[in-house]
Design a protein around this motif. Sequence first.
Motif, PDB file in Angstrom:
ATOM      1  N   ARG A   2       0.826  -1.203   0.000  1.00  0.00           N
ATOM      2  CA  ARG A   2       0.000   0.000   0.000  1.00  0.00           C
ATOM      3  C   ARG A   2       0.867   1.263   0.000  1.00  0.00           C
ATOM      4  O   ARG A   2       0.588   2.216  -0.713  1.00  0.00           O
ATOM      5  CB  ARG A   2      -0.933  -0.034   1.203  1.00  0.00           C
ATOM      6  N   GLU A   3       1.912   1.241   0.820  1.00  0.00           N
ATOM      7  CA  GLU A   3       2.814   2.398   0.890  1.00  0.00           C
ATOM      8  C   GLU A   3       3.534   2.609  -0.442  1.00  0.00           C
ATOM      9  O   GLU A   3       3.704   3.748  -0.887  1.00  0.00           O
ATOM     10  CB  GLU A   3       3.823   2.220   2.034  1.00  0.00           C
ATOM     11  N   LYS A   6       1.164   4.277  -2.804  1.00  0.00           N
ATOM     12  CA  LYS A   6       1.031   5.697  -2.480  1.00  0.00           C
ATOM     13  C   LYS A   6       2.226   6.489  -2.996  1.00  0.00           C
ATOM     14  O   LYS A   6       2.061   7.579  -3.554  1.00  0.00           O
ATOM     15  CB  LYS A   6       0.889   5.885  -0.966  1.00  0.00           C
ATOM     16  N   GLN A   7       3.424   5.935  -2.814  1.00  0.00           N
ATOM     17  CA  GLN A   7       4.619   6.635  -3.296  1.00  0.00           C
ATOM     18  C   GLN A   7       4.627   6.725  -4.817  1.00  0.00           C
ATOM     19  O   GLN A   7       5.005   7.751  -5.387  1.00  0.00           O
ATOM     20  CB  GLN A   7       5.896   5.947  -2.776  1.00  0.00           C
ATOM     21  N   THR A   9       2.035   6.864  -6.755  1.00  0.00           N
ATOM     22  CA  THR A   9       1.061   7.902  -7.095  1.00  0.00           C
ATOM     23  C   THR A   9       1.652   9.286  -6.851  1.00  0.00           C
ATOM     24  O   THR A   9       1.518  10.189  -7.686  1.00  0.00           O
ATOM     25  CB  THR A   9      -0.235   7.717  -6.276  1.00  0.00           C
ATOM     26  N   ARG A  10       2.329   9.452  -5.724  1.00  0.00           N
ATOM     27  CA  ARG A  10       2.946  10.750  -5.384  1.00  0.00           C
ATOM     28  C   ARG A  10       3.897  11.193  -6.490  1.00  0.00           C
ATOM     29  O   ARG A  10       3.850  12.311  -6.974  1.00  0.00           O
ATOM     30  CB  ARG A  10       3.704  10.650  -4.056  1.00  0.00           C
ATOM     31  N   THR A  44      -7.456  14.927  -3.959  1.00  0.00           N
ATOM     32  CA  THR A  44      -6.430  13.876  -3.884  1.00  0.00           C
ATOM     33  C   THR A  44      -5.044  14.493  -3.996  1.00  0.00           C
ATOM     34  O   THR A  44      -4.117  14.088  -3.290  1.00  0.00           O
ATOM     35  CB  THR A  44      -6.650  12.816  -4.976  1.00  0.00           C
ATOM     36  N   TYR A  48      -1.593  14.347  -1.106  1.00  0.00           N
ATOM     37  CA  TYR A  48      -0.192  14.001  -1.356  1.00  0.00           C
ATOM     38  C   TYR A  48       0.755  15.186  -1.176  1.00  0.00           C
ATOM     39  O   TYR A  48       1.903  15.013  -0.774  1.00  0.00           O
ATOM     40  CB  TYR A  48      -0.035  13.428  -2.768  1.00  0.00           C
TER      41      TYR A  48
END
Length: 189
Positions: A2-3, A6-7, A9-10, A44, A48
């Motif tokens: 999951r992390e 997220k990274q 996506t960032r 969103t 971030y």
Amino acid sequence: MRERKKQKTRWAIQAHAVRLFVQQGYDATTVEQIAEAAEISPSTFFRYFKTKEDVVIQDRYDEVMADEIRKAPADLPPLEVVRRAILVSFETIDPQEVEQVLQRARLQFQVPALRMRSLDSMQDSIRYLAVPLAERLGRPPDDFRCQAFIGACVGAMINGLMVWVREGSDLLQVRELIDESLSVIADGP
């Protein structure tokens, strides 16, 4: 997992933002345009990045450097510990990522709002990187001398980056410029 997602996506949001800033100009680009390009909502985007400036300023390199400072051999002197940490952080830059890193650096030096935000971020980075150095030296996390030393190293690194930004050279050259700048701390001019 999951992390990592997220990274990913960032950094995808950041890539779209930088592309738009280069094409349209920083001031002419809106968060809404960045969100649309990244196929996310503006809310969103703000999950971030707190601000539009942060999408240019934030990166993953402080974490890489802090980890390298922590795992460096115990017998290395502080300058070599920090030098290795900085140079390793540049080794983690993917070849496809180099142009985006260069564009982000140019934006930070050229756009007044980003230049000011960069100074704040630099102070945060100095304090963050001083903590593992202080741990190595058995000092408190907010040790002034560790912060001053990291600040001197960051200043030397910026000197090399500025040449890179002006000349737009390859990643090997920026590493050499930074290494040379850091050697001045040990050797003097």
